[in-house]
Design a protein around this motif. Structure first.
Motif, PDB file in Angstrom:
ATOM      1  N   LEU A  15       0.779  -1.214  -0.016  1.00  6.53           N
ATOM      2  CA  LEU A  15       0.071  -0.098  -0.154  1.00  6.53           C
ATOM      3  C   LEU A  15       0.975   1.168   0.010  1.00  6.53           C
ATOM      4  O   LEU A  15       2.146   1.307   0.314  1.00  6.53           O
ATOM      5  CB  LEU A  15      -0.991  -0.106   1.145  1.00  6.53           C
ATOM      6  CG  LEU A  15      -1.801  -1.272   1.609  1.00  6.53           C
ATOM      7  CD1 LEU A  15      -2.642  -1.088   2.718  1.00  6.53           C
ATOM      8  CD2 LEU A  15      -2.733  -1.557   0.229  1.00  6.53           C
ATOM      9  N   VAL A  16       0.260   2.306  -0.196  1.00  6.82           N
ATOM     10  CA  VAL A  16       1.147   3.810  -0.470  1.00  6.82           C
ATOM     11  C   VAL A  16       1.188   4.208   0.988  1.00  6.82           C
ATOM     12  O   VAL A  16      -0.132   4.226   1.670  1.00  6.82           O
ATOM     13  CB  VAL A  16       0.243   4.649  -1.519  1.00  6.82           C
ATOM     14  CG1 VAL A  16       1.030   6.009  -1.136  1.00  6.82           C
ATOM     15  CG2 VAL A  16       0.212   4.079  -2.765  1.00  6.82           C
ATOM     16  N   VAL A  17       2.345   4.339   1.715  1.00 11.64           N
ATOM     17  CA  VAL A  17       2.377   4.908   2.898  1.00 11.64           C
ATOM     18  C   VAL A  17       2.798   6.495   2.788  1.00 11.64           C
ATOM     19  O   VAL A  17       2.783   6.806   3.829  1.00 11.64           O
ATOM     20  CB  VAL A  17       3.373   4.043   3.903  1.00 11.64           C
ATOM     21  CG1 VAL A  17       2.855   2.417   3.877  1.00 11.64           C
ATOM     22  CG2 VAL A  17       4.558   3.824   3.157  1.00 11.64           C
ATOM     23  N   LYS A  18       3.291   6.774   1.869  1.00 12.86           N
ATOM     24  CA  LYS A  18       3.743   8.077   1.909  1.00 12.86           C
ATOM     25  C   LYS A  18       3.525   8.834   0.372  1.00 12.86           C
ATOM     26  O   LYS A  18       3.977   8.012  -0.785  1.00 12.86           O
ATOM     27  CB  LYS A  18       4.987   8.248   2.456  1.00 12.86           C
ATOM     28  CG  LYS A  18       5.587   9.774   2.179  1.00 12.86           C
ATOM     29  CD  LYS A  18       6.822   9.920   3.296  1.00 12.86           C
ATOM     30  CE  LYS A  18       7.218  11.268   3.686  1.00 12.86           C
ATOM     31  NZ  LYS A  18       8.222  11.473   4.810  1.00 12.86           N
ATOM     32  N   LYS A  19       3.146   9.965   0.099  1.00 12.79           N
ATOM     33  CA  LYS A  19       2.967  10.619  -1.272  1.00 12.79           C
ATOM     34  C   LYS A  19       3.476  11.843  -1.060  1.00 12.79           C
ATOM     35  O   LYS A  19       3.519  12.715  -0.269  1.00 12.79           O
ATOM     36  CB  LYS A  19       1.554  10.848  -1.531  1.00 12.79           C
ATOM     37  CG  LYS A  19       1.187  11.339  -2.791  1.00 12.79           C
ATOM     38  CD  LYS A  19      -0.161  11.348  -3.130  1.00 12.79           C
ATOM     39  CE  LYS A  19      -0.827  12.642  -2.382  1.00 12.79           C
ATOM     40  NZ  LYS A  19      -2.465  13.012  -3.116  1.00 12.79           N
ATOM     41  N   VAL A  20       4.460  12.218  -1.955  1.00 18.80           N
ATOM     42  CA  VAL A  20       5.340  13.476  -2.046  1.00 18.80           C
ATOM     43  C   VAL A  20       5.351  14.052  -3.572  1.00 18.80           C
ATOM     44  O   VAL A  20       5.430  13.415  -4.275  1.00 18.80           O
ATOM     45  CB  VAL A  20       6.696  13.348  -1.840  1.00 18.80           C
ATOM     46  CG1 VAL A  20       7.637  14.395  -1.971  1.00 18.80           C
ATOM     47  CG2 VAL A  20       6.749  12.727  -0.371  1.00 18.80           C
ATOM     48  N   LEU A  21       4.944  15.362  -3.492  1.00 16.71           N
ATOM     49  CA  LEU A  21       4.772  15.932  -4.937  1.00 16.71           C
ATOM     50  C   LEU A  21       6.376  16.347  -5.564  1.00 16.71           C
ATOM     51  O   LEU A  21       6.758  17.262  -4.578  1.00 16.71           O
ATOM     52  CB  LEU A  21       3.882  17.235  -4.965  1.00 16.71           C
ATOM     53  CG  LEU A  21       3.685  17.950  -6.265  1.00 16.71           C
ATOM     54  CD1 LEU A  21       3.358  16.860  -7.494  1.00 16.71           C
ATOM     55  CD2 LEU A  21       2.971  18.887  -6.231  1.00 16.71           C
ATOM     56  N   ALA A  22       6.802  16.125  -6.280  1.00 19.28           N
ATOM     57  CA  ALA A  22       8.202  16.563  -6.856  1.00 19.28           C
ATOM     58  C   ALA A  22       8.078  17.912  -7.294  1.00 19.28           C
ATOM     59  O   ALA A  22       7.358  18.446  -8.399  1.00 19.28           O
ATOM     60  CB  ALA A  22       8.921  15.363  -8.038  1.00 19.28           C
ATOM     61  N   LYS A  23       8.437  19.038  -6.663  1.00 20.25           N
ATOM     62  CA  LYS A  23       8.287  20.447  -7.028  1.00 20.25           C
ATOM     63  C   LYS A  23       9.673  20.764  -7.655  1.00 20.25           C
ATOM     64  O   LYS A  23      10.839  20.573  -7.439  1.00 20.25           O
ATOM     65  CB  LYS A  23       8.357  21.228  -5.777  1.00 20.25           C
ATOM     66  CG  LYS A  23       6.736  20.893  -5.192  1.00 20.25           C
ATOM     67  CD  LYS A  23       6.719  21.658  -3.779  1.00 20.25           C
ATOM     68  CE  LYS A  23       5.624  21.213  -3.005  1.00 20.25           C
ATOM     69  NZ  LYS A  23       5.668  21.379  -1.720  1.00 20.25           N
ATOM     70  N   ARG A  35      12.554  17.196  -7.968  1.00 20.79           N
ATOM     71  CA  ARG A  35      13.167  16.276  -7.136  1.00 20.79           C
ATOM     72  C   ARG A  35      12.176  15.619  -6.125  1.00 20.79           C
ATOM     73  O   ARG A  35      11.515  16.366  -5.424  1.00 20.79           O
ATOM     74  CB  ARG A  35      14.334  16.838  -6.148  1.00 20.79           C
ATOM     75  CG  ARG A  35      15.082  16.068  -5.521  1.00 20.79           C
ATOM     76  CD  ARG A  35      16.372  16.411  -4.709  1.00 20.79           C
ATOM     77  NE  ARG A  35      17.188  16.723  -6.129  1.00 20.79           N
ATOM     78  CZ  ARG A  35      18.370  17.393  -6.059  1.00 20.79           C
ATOM     79  NH1 ARG A  35      18.698  17.970  -4.847  1.00 20.79           N
ATOM     80  NH2 ARG A  35      19.024  17.452  -7.276  1.00 20.79           N
ATOM     81  N   SER A  36      12.176  14.187  -6.149  1.00 21.64           N
ATOM     82  CA  SER A  36      11.251  13.508  -5.339  1.00 21.64           C
ATOM     83  C   SER A  36      11.750  13.086  -3.968  1.00 21.64           C
ATOM     84  O   SER A  36      11.654  13.413  -2.956  1.00 21.64           O
ATOM     85  CB  SER A  36      10.506  12.552  -6.104  1.00 21.64           C
ATOM     86  OG  SER A  36      11.154  11.854  -6.899  1.00 21.64           O
ATOM     87  N   ILE A  37      12.780  11.987  -4.253  1.00 19.12           N
ATOM     88  CA  ILE A  37      13.747  11.524  -3.130  1.00 19.12           C
ATOM     89  C   ILE A  37      14.852  12.318  -3.240  1.00 19.12           C
ATOM     90  O   ILE A  37      15.349  12.579  -4.074  1.00 19.12           O
ATOM     91  CB  ILE A  37      13.985  10.055  -3.438  1.00 19.12           C
ATOM     92  CG1 ILE A  37      12.634   9.011  -3.669  1.00 19.12           C
ATOM     93  CG2 ILE A  37      15.132   9.560  -2.410  1.00 19.12           C
ATOM     94  CD1 ILE A  37      13.148   7.825  -4.005  1.00 19.12           C
TER      95      ILE A  37
END
Length: 294
Positions: A15-23, A35-37
């Motif tokens: 399952l998705v445990v974290k969602k980050v938008l790459a700005k 950059r996302s990670i």
């Protein structure tokens, strides 16, 4: 992979445990990356140190810069980039090509757009185990036509590393890694097994998709989705447009990470030694004294 089956296909779906938008942010000279990670919300995801989606038009680019202690994987989505380094290696990768570079004990290189207009791609940084950090630099280059692919029931996969839908990549991954590029037609779904001990994530390149469980909210392009534990990932394209994403996973190293810009080692002392080696052109950086990219 039939269109009617809406179950995950796994006993323990990831399952998705974290969602980050790459700005977007500025990098190199005049270049913009998403950059996302590698940003404050997601410092790293062992063994992954960074993921950038870049969009670069000349004269911007990434002029001469060093690396030590990890690998860079550059995957061209559109256009072409020319790479050259202080060991005399030079090459251009074009749409769909991959360059898997093991920086090891030291490399200085440049990465610059080879064509007019905007060149787009993904660059992933994969950490190396302490025993591999000081190995000799190495390259694996995979032209687009050599990347294995498979297609079934509206799902196409390009296998950059690892295995999917019965096809396997020839790329050798020193840190065990999977790197799969999926395109799902509208109403298609996929189920991909992932080794249980690995960390994994999705990065959405275009479109929007549903990940993990069929009733979760759709997620749009430029998001990274960190996946929790389980035996595989399911994804569904419920939209009317194609969905494209990469699924990347790797065996965690479970070692300390000390990063100073383009140098990634295990201790602060090793970082100080690396800075000294780079400054005085020694221990892998000998050729830095005389080399400038053309």
């Amino acid at each position: 992979m039939s269109g009617s089956d809406h179950s995950s296909g796994f006993d323990q779906p990831r399952l998705v445990v974290k969602k980050v938008l790459a700005k977007p942010q500025r990098e190199g000279e005049g270049a913009v990356v998403r950059r996302s990670i590698g940003r404050s919300e997601l410092k790293n995801l062992d063994p992954f140190l960074m993921l950038d989606e870049f969009a670069v038009a000349p004269p911007a680019g990434f002029p001469d810069h060093p690396h030590r202690g990890f690998e860079t994987v550059t995957y061209m989505l559109q256009g072409a980039f020319t790479h050259q380094d202080f060991a005399g290696h030079k090459g251009t990768i074009r749409t769909g090509d991959v360059q898997w570079m093991t920086a090891g004990r030291g490399i200085i290189h440049s990465e610059m757009p080879a064509d007019e207009g905007t060149q787009k791609g993904l660059q992933l940084w994969i950490n190396l185990a302490s025993k591999d950090k000081m190995i000799e630099p190495n390259y694996q280059e995979l032209p687009s036509e050599d990347i294995k692919r498979a297609e079934k029931d509206g799902v196409e996969v390009r296998v950059i590393a690892g295995e999917s839908m019965g096809v396997r990549s020839p790329v050798y991954t020193r840190t065990p890694t999977m790197y799969l590029d999926f395109t799902l037609k509208p109403r298609a779904q996929m189920h991909q097994s992932i080794p249980e001990s690995w960390n994994s994530f999705v990065y959405i390149v275009e479109g929007e998709g549903v990940f993990g469980v069929v009733n979760s909210s759709p997620v749009t392009a430029h998001h990274v989705l960190v996946l929790g534990p389980g035996d595989g990932l399911s994804a569904w394209n419920k939209s009317s447009k194609p969905l494209r994403f990469v699924l990347i996973g790797g065996q965690p190293l479970n070692e300390p990470v000390v990063q100073y810009g383009p140098f990634v080692m295990n201790t602060q002392k090793e970082i100080e030694q690396t800075i000294e080696d780079y400054h005085y052109s020694k221990n892998g950086f000998e050729m830095a004294k005389y080399w400038r990219s053309q």
